[in-house]
Design a protein around this motif. Structure first.
Motif, PDB file in Angstrom:
ATOM      1  N   TYR A 186       7.656 -12.235   4.770  1.00  0.00           N
ATOM      2  CA  TYR A 186       6.870 -11.414   5.788  1.00  0.00           C
ATOM      3  C   TYR A 186       5.901 -12.685   5.810  1.00  0.00           C
ATOM      4  CZ  TYR A 186       2.315  -8.980   4.440  1.00  0.00           C
ATOM      5  OH  TYR A 186       1.034  -7.678   4.973  1.00  0.00           O
ATOM      6  N   LYS A 187       5.697 -13.135   4.975  1.00  0.00           N
ATOM      7  CA  LYS A 187       4.379 -14.780   4.466  1.00  0.00           C
ATOM      8  C   LYS A 187       5.137 -15.762   5.057  1.00  0.00           C
ATOM      9  CE  LYS A 187       1.950 -16.764   0.464  1.00  0.00           C
ATOM     10  NZ  LYS A 187       2.124 -16.739  -0.638  1.00  0.00           N
TER      11      LYS A 187
ATOM     12  N   ARG B  82       7.830  -6.508   6.410  1.00  0.00           N
ATOM     13  CA  ARG B  82       6.577  -5.873   5.501  1.00  0.00           C
ATOM     14  C   ARG B  82       6.601  -4.576   5.175  1.00  0.00           C
ATOM     15  NH1 ARG B  82       1.130  -5.783   8.080  1.00  0.00           N
ATOM     16  NH2 ARG B  82       1.305  -4.184   9.318  1.00  0.00           N
TER      17      ARG B  82
ATOM     18  N   PHE C 180       2.361  -9.971  -2.393  1.00  0.00           N
ATOM     19  CA  PHE C 180       2.679  -9.494  -1.200  1.00  0.00           C
ATOM     20  C   PHE C 180       1.009  -9.063  -0.810  1.00  0.00           C
ATOM     21  CE2 PHE C 180       3.054  -5.388   0.763  1.00  0.00           C
ATOM     22  CZ  PHE C 180       3.506  -5.851   1.437  1.00  0.00           C
TER      23      PHE C 180
END
Length: 217
Positions: free
Chosen positions: A112-113, A127, A166
């Motif tokens: 996600y990152k 995510r 997150f």
């Protein structure tokens, strides 16, 4: 100055952060050696072939190169806030939850990152997958202030750095997510004096530098 364990660390690494939390709360002072990940010192590579932070080298030469092992080592010596014995669970219960964080949640968090680092990664899909773990934390935190009772314990401090990471990817999206208890828990921990004490900035260590003492001698 007495001989101290040596901790190779990197300020923003969640694994290193949780090791520092445990060292501080247990009152275990160490010599801190801040590492630049793109230019890792030879001494770190010699201590641990993995060359990933954190790595702790005890005064007798024993090397501990896993963050949870460093936490448990420090707390086994002194655990004044009962991080290993929370009111709402057992050490095994906590380790099982941390394993979920370090396994599936961390995998999805990375993609996600940093979707460009992983071929074919769909950031929004990862995510959503990571959110399932956070749903579980939200459920827990609606029943108590912390994950295993009303005081922070090992699981809280081992997991919080990853939840913070997150949350920072898209702060507005995280703030709008249906996790009021999780958000309050994260805000309280990141605003704590312990968190602040674990996060000072230090220059990258080089051989011959003056000793930087982390914690109380």
């Amino acid at each position: 100055m007495p001989m101290l364990p040596i901790l190779y660390s990197f300020r923003r690494c969640p694994f290193a952060m949780r090791a520092r939390f445990a060292l501080l709360v247990s009152g275990t002072a160490c010599e801190l050696r801040e590492v630049v990940l793109r230019d890792k010192p030879v001494a770190l590579r010699e201590a641990s072939p993995k060359a990933t932070v954190p790595v702790l080298v005890d005064v007798d030469g024993t090397v501990i190169d896993e963050s949870l092992a460093i936490m448990r080592w420090a707390l086994a010596q002194r655990d004044p806030q009962h991080w290993l014995t929370p009111s709402g669970g057992t050490p095994d219960d906590m380790l099982a939850l941390v394993a979920q964080c370090d396994g599936g949640f961390k995998r999805h968090l990375d993609r996600y990152k940093y979707p460009n680092r992983y071929e074919g990664a769909d950031a929004l899909w990862h995510r959503a997958e990571a959110a399932a773990f956070l749903d579980g934390l939200e459920t827990r935190l609606r029943g108590s202030r912390h994950l295993f009772g009303d005081a922070p314990a090992l699981a809280d401090m081992a997991i919080a750095p990853f939840v913070r990471q997150f949350a920072q990817v898209d702060a507005a999206w995280f703030a709008a997510a249906p996790w009021p208890a999780l958000s309050a828990w994260l805000s309280a921990l990141t605003a704590s004096s312990l968190w602040a004490s674990a996060m000072p900035k230090f220059p990258a260590w080089q051989p011959g530098d003056a000793v930087v003492v982390f914690g109380d001698v």
